[in-house]
Write a protein that holds these residues in place. Sequence first.
Motif, PDB file in Angstrom:
ATOM      1  N   GLY A  20     -68.262   3.011 -13.757  1.00 45.44           N
ATOM      2  CA  GLY A  20     -69.002   4.254 -13.590  1.00 45.44           C
ATOM      3  C   GLY A  20     -70.154   4.019 -12.626  1.00 45.44           C
ATOM      4  O   GLY A  20     -70.264   2.937 -12.007  1.00 45.44           O
ATOM      5  N   ALA A  21     -71.026   4.993 -12.559  1.00 50.81           N
ATOM      6  CA  ALA A  21     -72.110   4.978 -11.567  1.00 50.81           C
ATOM      7  C   ALA A  21     -72.966   3.711 -11.632  1.00 50.81           C
ATOM      8  O   ALA A  21     -73.536   3.296 -10.626  1.00 50.81           O
ATOM      9  N   PHE A  32     -75.860   9.226 -12.499  1.00 48.97           N
ATOM     10  CA  PHE A  32     -75.924  10.658 -12.799  1.00 48.97           C
ATOM     11  C   PHE A  32     -76.977  10.962 -13.857  1.00 48.97           C
ATOM     12  O   PHE A  32     -77.683  11.951 -13.769  1.00 48.97           O
ATOM     13  N   ARG A  33     -77.030  10.106 -14.866  1.00 50.37           N
ATOM     14  CA  ARG A  33     -77.895  10.426 -15.997  1.00 50.37           C
ATOM     15  C   ARG A  33     -79.173   9.605 -16.026  1.00 50.37           C
ATOM     16  O   ARG A  33     -79.938   9.682 -16.965  1.00 50.37           O
ATOM     17  N   GLY A  34     -79.385   8.822 -14.991  1.00 51.97           N
ATOM     18  CA  GLY A  34     -80.643   8.081 -14.893  1.00 51.97           C
ATOM     19  C   GLY A  34     -81.743   9.004 -14.364  1.00 51.97           C
ATOM     20  O   GLY A  34     -81.482  10.143 -13.983  1.00 51.97           O
ATOM     21  N   ASN A  99     -66.289   6.661  -9.887  1.00 54.41           N
ATOM     22  CA  ASN A  99     -67.192   6.811  -8.750  1.00 54.41           C
ATOM     23  C   ASN A  99     -66.463   7.401  -7.550  1.00 54.41           C
ATOM     24  O   ASN A  99     -65.289   7.120  -7.324  1.00 54.41           O
ATOM     25  N   HIS A 116     -62.147  10.627  -9.962  1.00 59.47           N
ATOM     26  CA  HIS A 116     -62.933  11.819  -9.620  1.00 59.47           C
ATOM     27  C   HIS A 116     -62.946  12.116  -8.126  1.00 59.47           C
ATOM     28  O   HIS A 116     -63.807  12.837  -7.643  1.00 59.47           O
ATOM     29  N   GLY A 185     -70.759  -0.179 -16.483  1.00 61.28           N
ATOM     30  CA  GLY A 185     -71.687   0.754 -15.826  1.00 61.28           C
ATOM     31  C   GLY A 185     -71.350   2.211 -16.017  1.00 61.28           C
ATOM     32  O   GLY A 185     -71.586   3.021 -15.127  1.00 61.28           O
ATOM     33  N   ALA A 188     -69.956   6.393 -20.678  1.00 64.40           N
ATOM     34  CA  ALA A 188     -68.791   6.574 -21.552  1.00 64.40           C
ATOM     35  C   ALA A 188     -68.883   7.853 -22.381  1.00 64.40           C
ATOM     36  O   ALA A 188     -68.585   7.867 -23.568  1.00 64.40           O
ATOM     37  N   ILE A 210     -70.059  -3.906 -20.181  1.00 62.74           N
ATOM     38  CA  ILE A 210     -71.191  -4.434 -19.414  1.00 62.74           C
ATOM     39  C   ILE A 210     -72.073  -3.253 -19.041  1.00 62.74           C
ATOM     40  O   ILE A 210     -71.660  -2.368 -18.276  1.00 62.74           O
ATOM     41  N   PRO A 212     -76.586  -2.313 -19.200  1.00 62.81           N
ATOM     42  CA  PRO A 212     -77.911  -2.688 -19.737  1.00 62.81           C
ATOM     43  C   PRO A 212     -78.330  -1.833 -20.927  1.00 62.81           C
ATOM     44  O   PRO A 212     -79.231  -2.220 -21.668  1.00 62.81           O
ATOM     45  N   GLU A 213     -77.682  -0.663 -21.095  1.00 62.72           N
ATOM     46  CA  GLU A 213     -78.015   0.188 -22.250  1.00 62.72           C
ATOM     47  C   GLU A 213     -76.801   0.348 -23.144  1.00 62.72           C
ATOM     48  O   GLU A 213     -75.670   0.267 -22.681  1.00 62.72           O
ATOM     49  N   THR A 215     -74.051   2.335 -25.398  1.00 64.70           N
ATOM     50  CA  THR A 215     -73.322   3.597 -25.194  1.00 64.70           C
ATOM     51  C   THR A 215     -72.509   3.871 -26.459  1.00 64.70           C
ATOM     52  O   THR A 215     -72.438   3.010 -27.350  1.00 64.70           O
ATOM     53  N   GLU A 227     -76.470  -6.288 -19.721  1.00 62.67           N
ATOM     54  CA  GLU A 227     -76.964  -6.831 -18.447  1.00 62.67           C
ATOM     55  C   GLU A 227     -76.516  -5.923 -17.313  1.00 62.67           C
ATOM     56  O   GLU A 227     -75.567  -5.150 -17.457  1.00 62.67           O
ATOM     57  N   LYS A 228     -77.137  -6.107 -16.163  1.00 60.34           N
ATOM     58  CA  LYS A 228     -76.688  -5.399 -14.969  1.00 60.34           C
ATOM     59  C   LYS A 228     -75.388  -6.034 -14.467  1.00 60.34           C
ATOM     60  O   LYS A 228     -75.265  -7.275 -14.468  1.00 60.34           O
ATOM     61  N   SER A 229     -74.476  -5.199 -14.008  1.00 61.37           N
ATOM     62  CA  SER A 229     -73.176  -5.731 -13.589  1.00 61.37           C
ATOM     63  C   SER A 229     -73.284  -6.622 -12.349  1.00 61.37           C
ATOM     64  O   SER A 229     -72.509  -7.561 -12.191  1.00 61.37           O
TER      65      SER A 229
HETATM   66  P1  OAD Z   1     -73.889   7.892 -15.842  1.00 62.73           P
HETATM   67  O1  OAD Z   1     -75.037   8.196 -14.939  1.00 62.73           O
HETATM   68  O2  OAD Z   1     -73.614   8.827 -16.959  1.00 62.73           O
HETATM   69  O3  OAD Z   1     -74.070   6.445 -16.491  1.00 62.73           O
HETATM   70  C1  OAD Z   1     -74.405   5.319 -15.738  1.00 62.73           C
HETATM   71  C2  OAD Z   1     -74.426   4.136 -16.673  1.00 62.73           C
HETATM   72  O4  OAD Z   1     -74.688   2.977 -15.903  1.00 62.73           O
HETATM   73  C3  OAD Z   1     -75.531   4.206 -17.750  1.00 62.73           C
HETATM   74  O5  OAD Z   1     -74.948   3.963 -19.019  1.00 62.73           O
HETATM   75  C4  OAD Z   1     -76.489   3.098 -17.340  1.00 62.73           C
HETATM   76  O6  OAD Z   1     -77.075   2.444 -18.478  1.00 62.73           O
HETATM   77  C5  OAD Z   1     -75.565   2.145 -16.608  1.00 62.73           C
HETATM   78  N1  OAD Z   1     -76.231   1.288 -15.612  1.00 62.73           N
HETATM   79  C6  OAD Z   1     -77.348   1.521 -14.889  1.00 62.73           C
HETATM   80  N2  OAD Z   1     -77.612   0.498 -14.060  1.00 62.73           N
HETATM   81  C7  OAD Z   1     -76.631  -0.416 -14.257  1.00 62.73           C
HETATM   82  C8  OAD Z   1     -76.329  -1.690 -13.691  1.00 62.73           C
HETATM   83  N3  OAD Z   1     -77.099  -2.235 -12.755  1.00 62.73           N
HETATM   84  N4  OAD Z   1     -75.241  -2.350 -14.149  1.00 62.73           N
HETATM   85  C9  OAD Z   1     -74.438  -1.806 -15.096  1.00 62.73           C
HETATM   86  N5  OAD Z   1     -74.669  -0.614 -15.657  1.00 62.73           N
HETATM   87  C10 OAD Z   1     -75.741   0.080 -15.253  1.00 62.73           C
HETATM   88  O7  OAD Z   1     -72.608   7.693 -14.900  1.00 62.73           O
HETATM   89  P2  OAD Z   1     -71.059   7.728 -15.273  1.00 62.73           P
HETATM   90  O8  OAD Z   1     -70.799   7.126 -16.602  1.00 62.73           O
HETATM   91  O9  OAD Z   1     -70.330   7.182 -14.104  1.00 62.73           O
HETATM   92  O10 OAD Z   1     -68.387  12.999 -13.079  1.00 62.73           O
HETATM   93  O11 OAD Z   1     -70.811   9.271 -15.346  1.00 62.73           O
HETATM   94  C11 OAD Z   1     -69.513   9.728 -15.574  1.00 62.73           C
HETATM   95  C12 OAD Z   1     -69.245  10.977 -14.807  1.00 62.73           C
HETATM   96  O12 OAD Z   1     -70.232  11.958 -15.112  1.00 62.73           O
HETATM   97  C13 OAD Z   1     -69.363  10.836 -13.300  1.00 62.73           C
HETATM   98  O13 OAD Z   1     -68.215  10.346 -12.679  1.00 62.73           O
HETATM   99  C14 OAD Z   1     -69.592  12.246 -12.876  1.00 62.73           C
HETATM  100  C15 OAD Z   1     -70.670  12.568 -13.866  1.00 62.73           C
HETATM  101  O14 OAD Z   1     -70.949  13.843 -14.068  1.00 62.73           O
HETATM  102  C16 OAD Z   1     -68.058  13.970 -12.230  1.00 62.73           C
HETATM  103  O15 OAD Z   1     -68.726  14.224 -11.248  1.00 62.73           O
HETATM  104  C17 OAD Z   1     -66.801  14.691 -12.588  1.00 62.73           C
END
Ligand code: OAD
Length: 246
Positions: A20-21, A32-34, A99, A116, A185, A188, A210, A212-213, A215, A227-229
């Motif tokens: 994911g992001a 997206f949710r940060g 992504n 996506h 990342g 979920a 993997i 850092p927060e 889920t 941890e960060k990926s």
């Molecule tokens: P989110 O923004 O929901 O989640 C990003 C996740 O990455 C969070 O759980 C963070 O804790 C984690 N994260 C942040 N930095 C990190 C790092 N350095 N290493 C590892 N993890 C890290 O993004 P997605 O889960 O991808 O959909 O969101 C899912 C979907 O919702 C997206 O594809 C998009 C969005 O709305 C559509 O656009 C259809």
Amino acid sequence: MLEKVAEIIKDARRGVVLTGAGISAESGVPTFRGQDGLWKQYRPEELATMEAFRTEPQLVWEWYNWRRGLIRQVEPNPGHHALVDLAAHFDDFALVTQNVDGLHRQAGSKLVLELHGNIMRSKCVECQRLYESEEDIDPGNIPACPECGGKIRPDVVWFGEMLPADVIREAFEKSEQADVFFSIGTSAIVHPAASLPMTAKRAGAILVEINPERTPLSELADFCFCEKSGFLLPSLLAVLESSTRA
Ligand code: OAD
């Protein structure tokens, strides 16, 4: 824990990764949710919809041009690169991503299942014909489809839309067969992507997270690396490769 996961990988034949992001965060792509996920005052859920495009296409294209501009400036990070190497440790490997930034392919990953879509592609809103140009669209003058006259939109999946059927089918098939499944990342919470790790786990896969927060998946996972990926994945690869050589 890294040694244990490395042992599991050595014994496994089929691996699946869902990203994911978060995997692109260390490249500088906002999640997206940060806290940096907002553009102007808008949340992605407000702009990434057909309704928003029908009512305010100009605003939606301004947002996508901004995101495209960001993505053009960034590079794959050590997490993306480590996944290219991880693939070589499995007989059968699938990289499934939510992504749209194309960074896995840019890093060299083959056979990426993009659930996506891809932000650099565009398509007709009416007939779905692909529009082969990576150039920014002028939000004040959105081109019309040469076939049917429909407006051109980004080739990404918006909220409320179906995922590409063949891609999601293959992602579920691979997840059902996986010996080990990595969720990396992603928060979920967006389905159907978020169902893939659960599907794999129910079918008997070892589930590794993997992030850092924590889920909703963390409770289910056999291994959780907080941890960060971009740090954890190269560390895992280093352990895996040194134990493979030994
Ligand atoms: P989110 O923004 O929901 O989640 C990003 C996740 O990455 C969070 O759980 C963070 O804790 C984690 N994260 C942040 N930095 C990190 C790092 N350095 N290493 C590892 N993890 C890290 O993004 P997605 O889960 O991808 O959909 O969101 C899912 C979907 O919702 C997206 O594809 C998009 C969005 O709305 C559509 O656009 C259809």
